[in-house]
Design a protein around this motif. Structure first.
Motif, PDB file in Angstrom:
ATOM      1  N   ILE A   1       6.203  -7.903  96.007  1.00  0.00           N
ATOM      2  CA  ILE A   1       7.233  -8.227  95.540  1.00  0.00           C
ATOM      3  C   ILE A   1       7.710  -8.446  94.897  1.00  0.00           C
ATOM      4  O   ILE A   1       8.366  -8.945  93.872  1.00  0.00           O
ATOM      5  CB  ILE A   1       7.630  -9.283  96.863  1.00  0.00           C
ATOM      6  CG1 ILE A   1       7.915  -8.643  98.295  1.00  0.00           C
ATOM      7  CG2 ILE A   1       8.497 -10.509  96.688  1.00  0.00           C
ATOM      8  CD1 ILE A   1       7.556  -9.275  99.469  1.00  0.00           C
TER       9      ILE A   1
ATOM     10  N   HIS B   1       8.619  -6.393  92.159  1.00  0.00           N
ATOM     11  CA  HIS B   1      10.533  -6.473  92.157  1.00  0.00           C
ATOM     12  C   HIS B   1      11.259  -7.799  91.646  1.00  0.00           C
ATOM     13  O   HIS B   1      12.427  -7.585  90.960  1.00  0.00           O
ATOM     14  CB  HIS B   1      11.177  -6.550  93.808  1.00  0.00           C
ATOM     15  CG  HIS B   1      12.396  -6.401  93.937  1.00  0.00           C
ATOM     16  ND1 HIS B   1      13.014  -5.166  94.097  1.00  0.00           N
ATOM     17  CD2 HIS B   1      13.102  -7.399  94.557  1.00  0.00           C
ATOM     18  CE1 HIS B   1      13.967  -5.039  93.516  1.00  0.00           C
ATOM     19  NE2 HIS B   1      14.664  -6.774  94.616  1.00  0.00           N
ATOM     20  N   ARG B   2      10.758  -8.894  92.100  1.00  0.00           N
ATOM     21  CA  ARG B   2      11.105  -9.765  91.639  1.00  0.00           C
ATOM     22  C   ARG B   2      11.040 -10.318  89.613  1.00  0.00           C
ATOM     23  O   ARG B   2      12.170 -10.240  89.267  1.00  0.00           O
ATOM     24  CB  ARG B   2      10.624 -11.316  91.996  1.00  0.00           C
ATOM     25  CG  ARG B   2      10.974 -11.121  93.081  1.00  0.00           C
ATOM     26  CD  ARG B   2      10.196 -12.394  93.803  1.00  0.00           C
ATOM     27  NE  ARG B   2       9.855 -13.103  94.586  1.00  0.00           N
ATOM     28  CZ  ARG B   2       9.432 -14.047  96.195  1.00  0.00           C
ATOM     29  NH1 ARG B   2       9.690 -14.839  94.803  1.00  0.00           N
ATOM     30  NH2 ARG B   2       9.699 -13.921  96.917  1.00  0.00           N
TER      31      ARG B   2
ATOM     32  N   ARG C   1      13.622  -7.703  88.368  1.00  0.00           N
ATOM     33  CA  ARG C   1      14.940  -8.297  88.377  1.00  0.00           C
ATOM     34  C   ARG C   1      14.915  -9.626  88.214  1.00  0.00           C
ATOM     35  O   ARG C   1      16.392 -10.173  87.673  1.00  0.00           O
ATOM     36  CB  ARG C   1      15.841  -8.311  90.132  1.00  0.00           C
ATOM     37  CG  ARG C   1      15.919  -7.056  90.555  1.00  0.00           C
ATOM     38  CD  ARG C   1      16.014  -7.954  91.911  1.00  0.00           C
ATOM     39  NE  ARG C   1      17.597  -8.199  91.607  1.00  0.00           N
ATOM     40  CZ  ARG C   1      18.259  -8.392  92.661  1.00  0.00           C
ATOM     41  NH1 ARG C   1      17.480  -8.860  94.498  1.00  0.00           N
ATOM     42  NH2 ARG C   1      19.531  -8.758  92.721  1.00  0.00           N
TER      43      ARG C   1
ATOM     44  N   SER D   1      14.273 -12.507  88.330  1.00  0.00           N
ATOM     45  CA  SER D   1      14.719 -13.181  89.517  1.00  0.00           C
ATOM     46  C   SER D   1      14.503 -15.067  89.212  1.00  0.00           C
ATOM     47  O   SER D   1      13.612 -14.505  89.065  1.00  0.00           O
ATOM     48  CB  SER D   1      14.248 -13.070  91.142  1.00  0.00           C
ATOM     49  OG  SER D   1      14.952 -13.457  91.824  1.00  0.00           O
TER      50      SER D   1
ATOM     51  N   GLN E   1       6.397 -14.583 101.683  1.00  0.00           N
ATOM     52  CA  GLN E   1       7.496 -13.677 101.888  1.00  0.00           C
ATOM     53  C   GLN E   1       7.061 -12.548 102.552  1.00  0.00           C
ATOM     54  O   GLN E   1       7.359 -12.414 103.088  1.00  0.00           O
ATOM     55  CB  GLN E   1       8.576 -13.047 100.014  1.00  0.00           C
ATOM     56  CG  GLN E   1       9.619 -12.289 101.406  1.00  0.00           C
ATOM     57  CD  GLN E   1      10.229 -12.421  99.836  1.00  0.00           C
ATOM     58  OE1 GLN E   1      10.500 -12.457  98.463  1.00  0.00           O
ATOM     59  NE2 GLN E   1      10.939 -11.292 100.249  1.00  0.00           N
TER      60      GLN E   1
ATOM     61  N   ARG F   1      16.734 -12.664 104.753  1.00  0.00           N
ATOM     62  CA  ARG F   1      16.976 -12.006 103.325  1.00  0.00           C
ATOM     63  C   ARG F   1      15.952 -11.406 102.775  1.00  0.00           C
ATOM     64  O   ARG F   1      15.588 -10.378 102.227  1.00  0.00           O
ATOM     65  CB  ARG F   1      17.806 -12.866 102.450  1.00  0.00           C
ATOM     66  CG  ARG F   1      18.017 -12.445 101.985  1.00  0.00           C
ATOM     67  CD  ARG F   1      18.989 -12.965 100.382  1.00  0.00           C
ATOM     68  NE  ARG F   1      18.661 -14.374 100.285  1.00  0.00           N
ATOM     69  CZ  ARG F   1      19.062 -14.901 100.368  1.00  0.00           C
ATOM     70  NH1 ARG F   1      19.849 -15.690 101.317  1.00  0.00           N
ATOM     71  NH2 ARG F   1      18.343 -16.323  99.854  1.00  0.00           N
ATOM     72  N   TYR F   2      15.163 -11.893 103.356  1.00  0.00           N
ATOM     73  CA  TYR F   2      13.234 -11.996 102.888  1.00  0.00           C
ATOM     74  C   TYR F   2      13.270 -10.529 103.122  1.00  0.00           C
ATOM     75  O   TYR F   2      12.661  -9.640 102.676  1.00  0.00           O
ATOM     76  CB  TYR F   2      12.694 -13.139 102.652  1.00  0.00           C
ATOM     77  CG  TYR F   2      12.861 -14.636 101.721  1.00  0.00           C
ATOM     78  CD1 TYR F   2      13.804 -14.141 100.773  1.00  0.00           C
ATOM     79  CD2 TYR F   2      12.517 -15.541 101.395  1.00  0.00           C
ATOM     80  CE1 TYR F   2      13.689 -15.147  99.820  1.00  0.00           C
ATOM     81  CE2 TYR F   2      12.231 -16.462 101.304  1.00  0.00           C
ATOM     82  CZ  TYR F   2      13.029 -15.797  99.762  1.00  0.00           C
ATOM     83  OH  TYR F   2      13.125 -16.642  98.913  1.00  0.00           O
TER      84      TYR F   2
ATOM     85  N   GLN G   1      14.275  -8.526 105.114  1.00  0.00           N
ATOM     86  CA  GLN G   1      15.420  -6.887 104.393  1.00  0.00           C
ATOM     87  C   GLN G   1      15.095  -6.414 103.048  1.00  0.00           C
ATOM     88  O   GLN G   1      14.818  -5.207 103.138  1.00  0.00           O
ATOM     89  CB  GLN G   1      16.639  -6.513 104.579  1.00  0.00           C
ATOM     90  CG  GLN G   1      17.457  -7.326 106.000  1.00  0.00           C
ATOM     91  CD  GLN G   1      16.801  -6.636 107.012  1.00  0.00           C
ATOM     92  OE1 GLN G   1      17.197  -4.966 106.652  1.00  0.00           O
ATOM     93  NE2 GLN G   1      16.433  -7.225 108.392  1.00  0.00           N
ATOM     94  N   GLU G   2      14.434  -7.214 102.021  1.00  0.00           N
ATOM     95  CA  GLU G   2      14.293  -7.174 101.059  1.00  0.00           C
ATOM     96  C   GLU G   2      13.043  -6.296 101.041  1.00  0.00           C
ATOM     97  O   GLU G   2      12.672  -5.722 100.085  1.00  0.00           O
ATOM     98  CB  GLU G   2      14.336  -8.314  99.538  1.00  0.00           C
ATOM     99  CG  GLU G   2      14.011  -8.180  98.632  1.00  0.00           C
ATOM    100  CD  GLU G   2      13.234  -9.594  97.996  1.00  0.00           C
ATOM    101  OE1 GLU G   2      13.785  -8.839  96.260  1.00  0.00           O
ATOM    102  OE2 GLU G   2      12.910 -10.031  98.036  1.00  0.00           O
TER     103      GLU G   2
END
Length: 149
Positions: free
Chosen positions: A22, A25-26, A29, A31, A41, A71-72, A74-75
């Motif tokens: 995670i 990924h952040r 992106r 984020s 998360q 959403r968390y 599913q991510e």
């Protein structure tokens, strides 16, 4: 054992593995700020996946909205599935094993708009079917996509 308002029979290694995915990924992106840290998360997603806690219950426990909890989760699922082996790689690995275990399970779900395909007559409830291949020690080799009923 990891804990939030309930106990999850998973190791810290599992939590850290997902949290690192995670976090990466952040960063990729770029984020901005999020309500939960990557570790929280990951804990939220693992609580849903392992215990089957509802999004409403998770949202209350982690002090976030229901849509944010969804959403968390599913991510996190998308990140885990992206890291999984494809079927060809899994089959090559299976051929090297002495034997494997193939089993399926019905994962209960809430009713959906088009209910008929998701109803299992055998179990007398709605759900999705997942087929799993494991090695002799019970470690997951491959899991299929969720199929109706």
């Amino acid at each position: 054992m990891l804990s939030y308002p309930a106990t999850i029979p998973l190791s810290n290694r599992t939590l850290n593995h997902l949290a690192e995915r995670i976090r990466g990924h952040r960063q990729q992106r770029k984020s901005r700020w999020r309500r939960l840290t990557p570790g929280r998360q990951a804990l939220l997603a693992l609580a849903h996946l392992r215990n089957g806690d509802t999004y409403t219950r998770l949202a209350a426990g982690f002090e976030i909205g229901v849509a944010t909890a969804w959403r968390y989760v599913q991510e996190a699922i998308a990140l885990l599935s992206a890291a999984a082996e494809d079927l060809d790689t899994a089959m090559r690995r299976i051929r090297q094993l002495a034997y494997t275990i193939l089993d399926g399970t019905l994962i209960p779900i809430d009713r959906v708009a088009d209910q008929k395909p998701y109803y299992s007559g055998k179990h007398k409830r709605h759900g999705v079917n997942v087929q799993v291949i494991a090695d002799a020690a019970g470690r997951l080799v491959r899991a299929s996509a969720a199929l109706p009923g």
